[in-house]
Every structure is written in C-alpha cells, then in structure tokens.
Design an enzyme around this catalytic site. Structure first.
Site, PDB file in Angstrom:
ATOM      1  N   THR A  71       0.729  -1.161   0.074  1.00 50.74           N
ATOM      2  CA  THR A  71      -0.093   0.061   0.184  1.00 50.74           C
ATOM      3  C   THR A  71       0.824   1.355  -0.035  1.00 50.74           C
ATOM      4  OG1 THR A  71      -1.839  -1.074   1.182  1.00 50.74           O
ATOM      5  CG2 THR A  71      -1.891   1.446   1.275  1.00 50.74           C
ATOM      6  N   SER A 202       4.684  -7.772  -1.682  1.00 49.60           N
ATOM      7  CA  SER A 202       4.322  -7.681  -0.284  1.00 49.60           C
ATOM      8  C   SER A 202       4.894  -9.017   0.137  1.00 49.60           C
ATOM      9  CB  SER A 202       2.952  -7.550  -0.234  1.00 49.60           C
ATOM     10  OG  SER A 202       2.678  -7.604   1.188  1.00 49.60           O
ATOM     11  N   ALA A 203       5.745  -8.663   1.386  1.00 47.88           N
ATOM     12  CA  ALA A 203       6.224  -9.907   2.326  1.00 47.88           C
ATOM     13  C   ALA A 203       5.395 -10.940   2.757  1.00 47.88           C
ATOM     14  CB  ALA A 203       7.212  -9.449   3.247  1.00 47.88           C
ATOM     15  N   CYS A 329      -8.849  -6.506   2.749  1.00 45.33           N
ATOM     16  CA  CYS A 329      -8.754  -5.180   3.079  1.00 45.33           C
ATOM     17  C   CYS A 329      -9.909  -4.466   3.442  1.00 45.33           C
ATOM     18  CB  CYS A 329      -8.145  -4.465   1.929  1.00 45.33           C
ATOM     19  SG  CYS A 329      -8.893  -4.681   0.309  1.00 45.33           S
TER      20      CYS A 329
END
Length: 387
Positions: A71, A202-203, A329
């Site tokens: 994000t 994104s990890a 989300c």
C-alpha cells in the site's frame, strides 16, 4: 480440532526460514546508515535480502526500494510527479483497471479529475484494444500517462495480458505500474523482460512478515517523487530507518520461494482442479468466476445461488476452515464484490474465495468439499421446510 487455512491471498503463514531470519537478526541492532561495524552488519543484512528478492523476480537488486508494504509502495508510485535523472517528468493522468485493489482505486496522490477507470470484460480482463483506444485520447501536451494494472486479481485470480498491455503503454509514451503482489511465488516472473516500469511486492503474501514490502523499478533513471521525505534512506526514495529484521525475513521468504516455485505450480493446479470438480459435482449450478480465462493456480472465487457468502463463511469457520468472502482489506465488511460489479455480474449474495498455498494438502480440499456438501444439504432442507 485441526484448523484448515484456505485464505493465502489474504496473508500467508511465516515460512520456517523467514521466522528464523526474523528472530536471529534482531540481535543486529545497528543503524544501516551508520558507518561503524554495527551499522555495516545491518547494511549487509539488507543487501543480502535485496539479492534474494531480486533472484525471485529476476530484477536488479539496486532497483529495489523497501516500504512498509504494498500500500505504501503504490502510494509512492501513484503521483503525478516523477523525475528522469534530475529533470521533472509530469504524469498528467492516471489510468487503472476497474478491478484493481483498493490501494490503487483510491488513486494515491492523483485527484479524481486526473484519473480514468479502464473497463474489463465479462471475464475480468482488460482488452488491449480498449486500453489502446483510451490512451489514444490522452493529451500529451499536458503530460504523460501513468497506467496501473494488476498482474493477477486478488479476488478472482484472473491474470491480465500484461505483455500486450505493456506494449500499448509504451506506444503512448507512458509509465506502467504492475501489481504482482498475488502473482509472486505462484507464477514465474522475470522483470528484465521490461513488461512494466515499476512492480509492487508484499512480504506477507509469500511467507514473510507483515509490515514490509517493496517496489522495484526496471530502469535506473526514472523515479517517483518520494512519499516520505526527511532522510536519505533507500537512495532518497523512502525516508526512515530501515526495518532490518523485517527486510531480512522478507529476503528469507523470497529465497524459500525460489526453491518452492520449481515444483509448486503443478501441485496447486491439481488442487484447484480437484476443488472445482468437487464443487460442480455437489452443486451443478455453482458459479466459478473467471473459469473461462487464465487464472492463478491457487485461487477459486465462487458463488452458490441462493446462499449468502457471509453465511457460508461463518459455517466454514465453525467447521474449522478459514476462507474469505472478498478482499481482506475491507476490514471484515462483506458486501457485493466491486470486482464482480466491474465484470458486469450482479450478485448481491457475495462470493467465497478459496486460496491455497504451500501448506495446503489434498486432504484439506476433501474436508472443505465435505463441509460444503453439508452446507448445501442444510440449505436445501431449510428451503423445503419453509416452502
């Protein structure tokens, strides 16, 4: 009761390597910007992680910029203000597909009047000719176009024709941002093929920790105006002392994925096939979205006519199975899917997303189908009772 986790598109459990790296590097307390020994150790940990992530997606480690997540990465990239070297480069209009993740549909630092939504077809795919026609109308006298399109959708798993779309963006002299958050470790990626200018990662979607992500540039000269300023970290593109342990764990997760991707694809395809065949056998009227086009091998997004997704999600959870009724989300809010709406599909009951991963086994899919069959049987009995 053993829980079954089938919500990998939302987040993934830490891999053993990522957990070990996360804990072990907590002892390396030095500031990576410091020139003393402790600082150099921390810096070396970060550089190792850059190399590991670069190896996963075939990129230049020097072009990886760490952020707090995807994000923040997209908020950094969704700006009208870029630089080519030291010269300003103005992006006068943002174009994004109708099925993008909410972090993109919020438009970042672009006002609404400087943005255009690119429609998708009934399969959720951006048609190249449609994008070409929209960009043909772009007024280059005001600046250049900035285009943001997902590689694979977070709800349906539908894969976009990124190579063809990239060529169209280049024809329009635009910049192309590609969200590969859901595709990493599920599709083989090669960022040296120049199918985009910037990519998001994104990890926690690949077995790493939450709170760390990155954007990767494919070139060395074009950069966005920083979102966070004040320090010179990340080559001046993201101010703030780097989260060394999170970055290290991100790198370890990426390294695990390099090995995992060699054999994981075929296994996930087989699980998806078993799942969807089973769903159709139990309920022939079931709707599986995107089944007519290319999808991620780990994602199935479906509706059962006459049954609310929220009710199914609760029933699965009570039976020990974690699934999603849309994008995580949305903070637990279950509503009609914006992705399905963009595809022209009216569905007030919502849909269930099953997303598999490294720890998913065939026995998990069989148990899921067993519970689904029970839900359908109960629903039919209830309808008979009140009819």
């Amino acid at each position: 009761m053993k829980r079954i986790y089938l919500d990998y598109n939302s987040t993934t459990p830490l891999t053993a390597n990522a957990r070990e790296r996360l804990v072990s590097t907590l002892e390396s307390f030095g500031n990576p910007s410091s020139v003393h020994a402790e600082g150099r150790v921390a810096k070396a940990i970060i550089q190792k992680a850059r190399r590991e992530i670069a190896a996963l997606v075939v990129a230049d480690p020097a072009n990886i910029v760490f952020t707090s997540g995807a994000t923040e990465a997209i908020m950094t990239l969704l700006t009208p203000h870029y630089f080519i070297g030291r010269s300003p480069l103005f992006m006068s209009h943002l174009y994004f597909s109708a099925t993008e993740h909410p972090c993109v549909t919020s438009r970042g630092r672009f006002p609404v009047q400087m943005s255009t939504v690119v429609p998708v077809d009934r399969n959720g795919v951006v048609q190249p000719d449609c994008l070409r026609e929209i960009l043909r109308k772009h007024d280059r006298s005001k600046g250049l176009p900035l285009v943001a399109i997902q590689y694979a959708n977070h709800e349906t798993g539908i894969i976009q024709p990124i190579t063809a779309l990239s060529k169209i963006v280049k024809e329009a002299a635009g910049l192309f941002i590609v969200d590969v958050v859901q595709a990493v470790a599920r599709e083989k990626l090669d960022m040296t093929k120049k199918c985009g200018d910037f990519f998001l990662l994104s990890a926690h979607k690949i077995g790493g920790p939450k709170g760390i992500g990155a954007f990767i540039a494919t070139g060395e000269t074009i950069r966005p105006e920083p979102l966070l300023t004040g320090g010179g970290q990340e080559k001046g593109l993201r101010a703030g002392t780097e989260a060394v342990s999170l970055i290290a764990s991100f790198g370890a997760a990426a390294a695990s994925c390099v090995i995992q991707c060699l054999h994981e694809g075929e296994r996930l395809v087989n699980l998806q096939k078993k799942l969807e065949e089973g769903l159709k056998e139990i309920l022939p009227s079931i709707l599986i979205y995107g089944s007519g086009t290319m999808r991620l091998p780990n994602t199935t997004f479906f509706s059962a006519p006459g049954i609310k997704a929220e009710s199914m999600q609760i029933a699965f959870d009570l039976a020990g199975i974690a699934v999603s009724a849309g994008a995580a989300c949305s903070s637990g809010k279950i509503d009609s899917s914006p992705v399905l709406q963009a595809m022209g599909i009216a569905n007030s009951n919502g849909a269930i997303r099953v997303s598999t991963g490294q720890n998913t086994r065939l026995s998990d899919i069989k148990q899921f189908l067993k519970v689904f069959e029970t839900i359908i049987a109960r629903t039919k009995q209830s309808h008979l009772k009140y009819s």
